[in-house]
Design an enzyme around this catalytic site. Structure first.
Site, PDB file in Angstrom:
ATOM      1  N   ASP A 186     -32.496  15.689  24.383  1.00 55.50           N
ATOM      2  CA  ASP A 186     -32.816  14.580  23.479  1.00 55.50           C
ATOM      3  C   ASP A 186     -32.662  15.047  22.020  1.00 55.50           C
ATOM      4  O   ASP A 186     -32.014  14.381  21.209  1.00 55.50           O
ATOM      5  CB  ASP A 186     -34.265  14.121  23.760  1.00 55.50           C
ATOM      6  CG  ASP A 186     -34.746  13.073  22.776  1.00 55.50           C
ATOM      7  OD1 ASP A 186     -34.395  11.897  22.971  1.00 55.50           O
ATOM      8  OD2 ASP A 186     -35.455  13.429  21.824  1.00 55.50           O
ATOM      9  N   LYS A 222     -29.798  13.856  18.989  1.00 60.79           N
ATOM     10  CA  LYS A 222     -30.215  13.435  17.655  1.00 60.79           C
ATOM     11  C   LYS A 222     -29.638  14.373  16.592  1.00 60.79           C
ATOM     12  O   LYS A 222     -29.219  13.934  15.515  1.00 60.79           O
ATOM     13  CB  LYS A 222     -31.744  13.400  17.571  1.00 60.79           C
ATOM     14  CG  LYS A 222     -32.348  12.284  18.442  1.00 60.79           C
ATOM     15  CD  LYS A 222     -33.855  12.436  18.570  1.00 60.79           C
ATOM     16  CE  LYS A 222     -34.475  11.300  19.374  1.00 60.79           C
ATOM     17  NZ  LYS A 222     -35.881  11.594  19.732  1.00 60.79           N
TER      18      LYS A 222
END
Lengths: 417, 417
Positions: free
Chosen positions: B195, B199
């Site tokens: 994750d 990003k």
């Protein structure tokens, strides 16, 4: 795009420096070459600046239809206001770093910009390099902003941080800050809270959409903060910060500038030295904080340059960053609620009943705070009280017990959603 | 403006909630009434949602010319990509909260938006309610961004914060986080760094203007962080944070995701629990940090709503937030430089010469760090070394001394300008 820079002090010369340093990036992002056509200065010769760029006559800039954007870095209200107004009326975009003119005349300038379909930008007027104006305009657009609380003046924060670290007095620390160039010879705007007050007014105007005058904001500075206050703050693990704060509760607006004891639960606790921090609370976003350099030549100039790029990107697109001419009404200071830190003469013995009934609503346990080796005073932390009520209680307590309250400092925690 | 919401999970339903809760503010700021015409869902009935809003057929939305904007909150790459593409090709603005599709297909979607003069916005894809995408686009437009380092995953930060506070193991803390709803049943995306990696790729793409694939970013998670590591971190007054970091040095790009020991000189030290923090360094602005809730229904939905307002404000104005299709080249992990924290078998006695020559360049004084009561291991902090060199030294040290290095963790300070 041809531009003019009005005023060639720290910010104005910084803008020229940033435009030269980051030329490639600026032109790529703005989609246009940015060329300085004029610099409005008091002198006709400036070392390192070609003479043909310099003018001492504003009308040259005003009348030149090639100039599409003007940077106002003159400072103060006059003639900055008249110059900006005149440029907007001719459809020139204006970028200002001048919090005085934005605070005093912002709404009129914004209306004029709208009427002439050009943009008036002022990112650098609050928080220097901290992206607060645009964040409020863009990212908080759909939020109900319930609170903005910030450390908005690097000089005061530097002085308060240093007083705590070194146990020094306000007077000595101010002198040191002046020696290092962090405080001006006349430090009043910084240490008496007026700089913070203007910035706070701009933040309240941005978040409420209404015009706010900094004169209507209760403003206290940091001159009264003593080394004794700091000794307590250190023992209690608090920082004393000069905060500008605005709150909205059901269409009522609250605002103040004052030194506040801030605990570890608030991210403003961690904003030390010349850094600024602005905590914004929205009804959906919760707490966010923006942190960075609130002043200084290059950070402030970079914020101006970001506005120049915004203008290049929005040449024929009025953005309407700002507020209306409707005046806001701010509730009186007495209707704010705080916990209070109080330094009281003597020891707590013999007056525990009075301490409880005046400051603790009779209920909670009293824990007097005593500095090591001091018998002549102690401190307590009150319940949350409305300021008006607190001040009445303070008088009542002094009268009933005959004890002096040497000083009080407001305390504030982070509102958790 | 009539809109459709595709996907009605946490984010999709949150968007409806924020639009209803802040209706007045949203319409005032966007200058337009925002009306939800369709909700694309898997089921034909959703409690609390009028049946006539719900459709299970994307083509209804795609073909309705009244729908000017589509919110994509489906998640994953397919069919989100195809749906977004089809809407952009029809000139509908698209707002996405989906980091997977922005990371994998962003540049193609941005090109398509440009070709059809509509906007593709994705503020909510990184940092939830933290205003990072727009800050990079607007406020850092004229800056050379030299570094972005962030705590981008609230679940990992919650686990690491709790491990430090409570002295618990990773496994136990993960279970607790799952029980509290902070970690998913399959926690891999969060705790293995994927994750954060997605990003980080989006942040590098935004700051460089080039396409970056998260697969090209060296990614480590936090499973290897032990309670012993935390005991050292506590003694040394450091925090272990899962960081995503990108750096630019003279047209070379560096990026990684890894657990890093962060000291008090870095504002990321103070970002605890489920909060996120993103520190951005520009060549003129210096260090700024954005702090807030990186996830959660309402903060993420509020970021989506800020994008909806931006689209309403820029109906016929292409903003071009994003990057090109040119692929970026990231330098190999070995060319990053760090200090290293190393936990070594035994005591430092008898191997001081080797410790110095392998990790301290022979020069500086060696200060072994020993946990109270432990004789079986100690730790040191190395000089700043390039990772490739460090790994070779590590092997050499183990071979020469016969001592095991149990674990190492990279350390990083704030770059001061």
């Amino acid at each position: 795009m041809k531009i003019a820079i009005m005023g060639f002090g720290t910010v104005g010369s910084g803008v020229k420096e940033v435009l030269e340093l980051n030329r490639e990036q600026v032109e790529k992002k703005g989609g246009d070459k940015i060329e300085i056509k004029y610099i409005l200065a008091r002198r006709e010769h400036i070392p390192g600046v070609p003479d043909e760029l310099i003018t001492t006559d504003f009308s040259v800039i005003e009348k030149d239809p090639e100039v599409e954007l003007v940077v106002e870095a003159i400072g103060g209200i006059h003639p900055a206001y008249e110059y900006i107004m005149s440029c907007l009326e001719k459809g020139k975009h204006v970028v200002s770093s001048n919090k005085a003119v934005v605070d005093a005349c912002g709404s009129k300038l914004m209306r004029t910009a709208k009427e002439h379909n050009c943009n008036f930008y002022f990112e650098a007027s609050v928080g220097g390099g901290i992206p607060v104006i645009r964040t409020l305009y863009h990212n908080y657009a759909g939020e109900n902003v319930t609170e903005i609380t910030g450390i908005l003046n690097g000089t005061s924060n530097f002085i308060l941080s240093k007083m705590k670290d070194e146990g020094s007095t306000f007077a000595d620390t101010l002198k040191e800050a002046q020696r290092l160039g962090y405080a001006e010879k006349d430090p009043s705007a910084d240490v008496d809270g007026f700089d913070t007050s203007r910035k706070t007014a701009i933040l309240l105007s941005m978040s409420s959409g209404m015009r706010c005058r900094h004169e209507d904001i209760h403003t206290e500075g940091i001159r009264e903060i003593s080394d004794m206050d700091m000794a307590y703050a250190k023992q209690m693990d608090y920082h004393i910060r000069l905060l500008g704060s605005v709150e909205t509760v059901e269409d009522k607006y609250f605002a103040y500038v004052a030194p506040i004891m801030v605990g570890k639960d608030d991210p403003l606790y961690f904003v030390n030295g010349v850094y600024n921090g602005i905590r914004i609370v929205g009804n959906c976003l919760g707490n966010t904080m923006l942190y960075g350099k609130g002043a200084g030549k290059l950070p402030t100039a970079s914020a101006v340059v970001s506005d120049i790029i915004a203008a290049a990107r929005h040449k024929n697109h009025f953005q309407g960053i700002g507020w209306s001419e409707k005046m806001i009404e701010i509730e009186p200071m007495g209707s704010n609620a705080f916990r209070y830190f109080l330094r009281i003469e003597g020891t707590a013995e013999g007056i525990q009943k009075e301490l409880k009934s005046y400051f603790l609503d009779g209920g909670e346990a009293l824990k007097p705070i005593v500095l090591k080796g001091r018998q002549d005073e102690f401190a307590i932390v009150s319940d949350i009280l409305f300021e008006e009520d607190f001040l009445a209680r303070l008088r009542g307590f002094e009268e009933e017990t005959g004890r002096r309250v040497f000083h009080f400092i407001r305390m504030k925690g982070m509102t958790e959603e």
